[in-house]
Design an enzyme around this catalytic site. Structure first.
Site, PDB file in Angstrom:
ATOM      1  N   GLY A  29       0.919  -0.794  -0.293  1.00 28.08           N
ATOM      2  CA  GLY A  29       0.154  -0.204   0.032  1.00 28.08           C
ATOM      3  C   GLY A  29       0.837   1.413   0.192  1.00 28.08           C
ATOM      4  O   GLY A  29       2.072   1.507   0.497  1.00 28.08           O
ATOM      5  N   ASP A  30       0.618   2.250  -0.459  1.00 30.04           N
ATOM      6  CA  ASP A  30       1.375   3.416  -0.761  1.00 30.04           C
ATOM      7  C   ASP A  30       2.208   4.068  -0.129  1.00 30.04           C
ATOM      8  O   ASP A  30       3.558   3.978   0.613  1.00 30.04           O
ATOM      9  CB  ASP A  30       0.851   4.891  -1.883  1.00 30.04           C
ATOM     10  CG  ASP A  30      -0.416   5.021  -0.583  1.00 30.04           C
ATOM     11  OD1 ASP A  30      -1.041   4.306   0.303  1.00 30.04           O
ATOM     12  OD2 ASP A  30      -0.626   6.754  -0.762  1.00 30.04           O
ATOM     13  N   LEU A  32       2.501   1.715   3.524  1.00 33.14           N
ATOM     14  CA  LEU A  32       3.140   1.393   4.327  1.00 33.14           C
ATOM     15  C   LEU A  32       4.526   1.241   2.988  1.00 33.14           C
ATOM     16  O   LEU A  32       5.745   0.705   4.071  1.00 33.14           O
ATOM     17  CB  LEU A  32       2.154   0.209   3.807  1.00 33.14           C
ATOM     18  CG  LEU A  32       2.357  -1.016   4.140  1.00 33.14           C
ATOM     19  CD1 LEU A  32       3.407  -2.247   3.770  1.00 33.14           C
ATOM     20  CD2 LEU A  32       3.350  -0.518   5.926  1.00 33.14           C
ATOM     21  N   ASN A  33       4.370   1.141   2.010  1.00 36.60           N
ATOM     22  CA  ASN A  33       5.458   1.018   1.299  1.00 36.60           C
ATOM     23  C   ASN A  33       7.123   1.890   1.760  1.00 36.60           C
ATOM     24  O   ASN A  33       7.996   1.473   2.184  1.00 36.60           O
ATOM     25  CB  ASN A  33       5.229   1.175  -0.758  1.00 36.60           C
ATOM     26  CG  ASN A  33       4.284   0.201  -0.975  1.00 36.60           C
ATOM     27  OD1 ASN A  33       4.496  -1.032  -0.957  1.00 36.60           O
ATOM     28  ND2 ASN A  33       2.991   0.293  -2.103  1.00 36.60           N
ATOM     29  N   ASN A 165      -0.184  12.418  -4.708  1.00 33.35           N
ATOM     30  CA  ASN A 165      -1.259  10.611  -4.763  1.00 33.35           C
ATOM     31  C   ASN A 165      -2.083  10.117  -5.538  1.00 33.35           C
ATOM     32  O   ASN A 165      -2.929   9.539  -4.915  1.00 33.35           O
ATOM     33  CB  ASN A 165      -0.766   8.820  -4.163  1.00 33.35           C
ATOM     34  CG  ASN A 165      -0.997   7.844  -4.757  1.00 33.35           C
ATOM     35  OD1 ASN A 165      -0.327   7.928  -6.120  1.00 33.35           O
ATOM     36  ND2 ASN A 165      -0.100   6.717  -3.497  1.00 33.35           N
ATOM     37  N   ARG A 167      -5.702   9.759  -6.695  1.00 37.50           N
ATOM     38  CA  ARG A 167      -6.743   9.235  -7.396  1.00 37.50           C
ATOM     39  C   ARG A 167      -8.059   8.691  -7.705  1.00 37.50           C
ATOM     40  O   ARG A 167      -8.811   8.858  -6.626  1.00 37.50           O
ATOM     41  CB  ARG A 167      -6.455   7.090  -6.911  1.00 37.50           C
ATOM     42  CG  ARG A 167      -4.562   7.054  -6.452  1.00 37.50           C
ATOM     43  CD  ARG A 167      -4.424   6.020  -7.683  1.00 37.50           C
ATOM     44  NE  ARG A 167      -2.247   5.970  -7.955  1.00 37.50           N
ATOM     45  CZ  ARG A 167      -1.917   6.335  -8.178  1.00 37.50           C
ATOM     46  NH1 ARG A 167      -1.875   8.049  -9.030  1.00 37.50           N
ATOM     47  NH2 ARG A 167      -0.710   6.769  -8.764  1.00 37.50           N
ATOM     48  N   GLY A 227       8.935  10.983 -13.297  1.00 42.64           N
ATOM     49  CA  GLY A 227       9.745   9.755 -13.834  1.00 42.64           C
ATOM     50  C   GLY A 227      11.323   9.755 -13.925  1.00 42.64           C
ATOM     51  O   GLY A 227      11.788  10.328 -12.798  1.00 42.64           O
ATOM     52  N   ALA A 256       7.525   2.733  -6.766  1.00 44.33           N
ATOM     53  CA  ALA A 256       8.508   3.808  -7.972  1.00 44.33           C
ATOM     54  C   ALA A 256       9.446   5.206  -6.750  1.00 44.33           C
ATOM     55  O   ALA A 256       9.720   5.612  -6.262  1.00 44.33           O
ATOM     56  CB  ALA A 256       9.200   4.391  -8.763  1.00 44.33           C
ATOM     57  N   ASP A 258       6.804   5.734  -4.214  1.00 45.40           N
ATOM     58  CA  ASP A 258       6.309   5.567  -2.180  1.00 45.40           C
ATOM     59  C   ASP A 258       8.002   5.385  -2.146  1.00 45.40           C
ATOM     60  O   ASP A 258       8.658   5.758  -0.888  1.00 45.40           O
ATOM     61  CB  ASP A 258       6.103   4.269  -2.423  1.00 45.40           C
ATOM     62  CG  ASP A 258       4.089   4.587  -2.546  1.00 45.40           C
ATOM     63  OD1 ASP A 258       4.383   5.261  -3.254  1.00 45.40           O
ATOM     64  OD2 ASP A 258       4.269   3.235  -3.482  1.00 45.40           O
TER      65      ASP A 258
END
Length: 302
Positions: A29-30, A32-33, A165, A167, A227, A256, A258
């Protein structure tokens, strides 16, 4: 300043493709990562904790055991007997990922329902980290309570970091998403957006425009990821751009951003050096995307 890194959000069951037509079960999870990688990057003098809610079932117990085994404190996690944890599946095409989710009854949606608990755990943190997904999964009244608790903790001396993030499928509507993310950014010392999201959902023409918008909202420092392109780091007084080293052999871009956030914040919390922080973030993200899945062992534990 407290030496606790506290991430807040939703940890989910992850089903990741193995490359052989099967899937491997894990937890991710974002936020948690980011906590997982922060534990790898921060010195032992820092603790890393996670704040969420889980169910009172076997898979929730497995999740807690996984977090504890990774060196992440779980004392801020509440258990609920009326819910369980969410699940997502990663689908890959040419190294880019898409997701299918099963999370409507996720216990994490209740992580801000107990205001006294929230005030207590945020009040002990030195660095509080959350994301737009953290906000999106909360009911509107809990979202308001969360931002109020965040403001209180920051007034008490905590630093706050936020990855928008974006979404939109998780939000009531795009307007609510943009308004809430902007309000949250104004409560933060670090805002760490990805330009691809900002272009798509705020129509920012350039990464500098994204940085300007978040600074105008009240953010202390904005770190715009883009990126393989330049990273922009901006405050009211200074703006710098950094070109990450090229990465070859990209396998899976999951986590990436996170992992970048984790390594950047870990370095900055210890040294305060922007150049070293961007280098650490880009370096870790570059190694992570050469492997499958969100959590990969590319660093030795701190």
């Amino acid at each position: 300043m407290s030496t606790q890194f506290l991430a807040i959000g939703e940890c989910m069951v992850e089903m990741a493709p193995t490359g052989e037509g099967t899937f491997a079960m894990g937890f991710a999870g974002d936020t948690l990562n980011t906590a997982w990688y922060a534990r790898k990057c921060l010195p032992a003098s820092w603790t890393v904790g996670y704040c969420t809610a889980v169910g009172d079932d076997k898979v929730s117990d497995q999740m807690l055991a996984f977090l504890e085994g990774a060196g992440i404190e779980t004392s801020a996690i509440q258990k609920r007997d009326d819910r369980t944890v969410g699940l997502y599946m990663i689908q890959l095409k040419d190294g880019e990922r898409s997701f299918a989710y099963w999370r409507s009854q996720s216990a994490a949606r209740c992580l801000a329902s107990d205001r006294a608990h929230l005030d207590n755990v945020l009040g002990r943190a030195g660095l509080i980290y959350f994301s737009g997904i953290t906000l999106a999964i909360l009911p509107a009244e809990d979202r308001t309570a969360f931002l109020e608790a965040l403001h209180k903790a920051r007034a008490g001396g905590a630093k706050v970091a936020f990855d928008p993030n974006l979404r939109p499928r998780l939000w009531e509507d795009a307007e609510t998403m943009r308004a809430c993310v902007t309000k949250a950014a104004g409560l933060c010392d670090f805002v760490m957006p990805s330009f691809e999201d900002e272009l798509a959902h705020f129509s920012d023409p350039t990464p500098d425009a994204s940085a300007d918008r978040y600074l105008a909202a009240g953010a202390g420092m904005v770190v715009v990821k883009n990126g393989p392109e330049q990273v922009i780091c901006a405050t009211e007084d200074q703006r710098q751009s950094f070109q990450p080293k090229p990465v070859s052999g990209i396998v899976d871009t999951t986590a990436a951003g996170d992992s970048f956030n984790a390594a950047f914040l870990a370095e900055y919390l210890v040294t305060g050096d922007i150049v070293a922080s961007v280098d650490a973030g880009a370096g870790l993200a570059g190694r992570v995307i050469q492997h499958r899945g969100a959590l990969v062992d590319v660093l030795e534990p701190a």
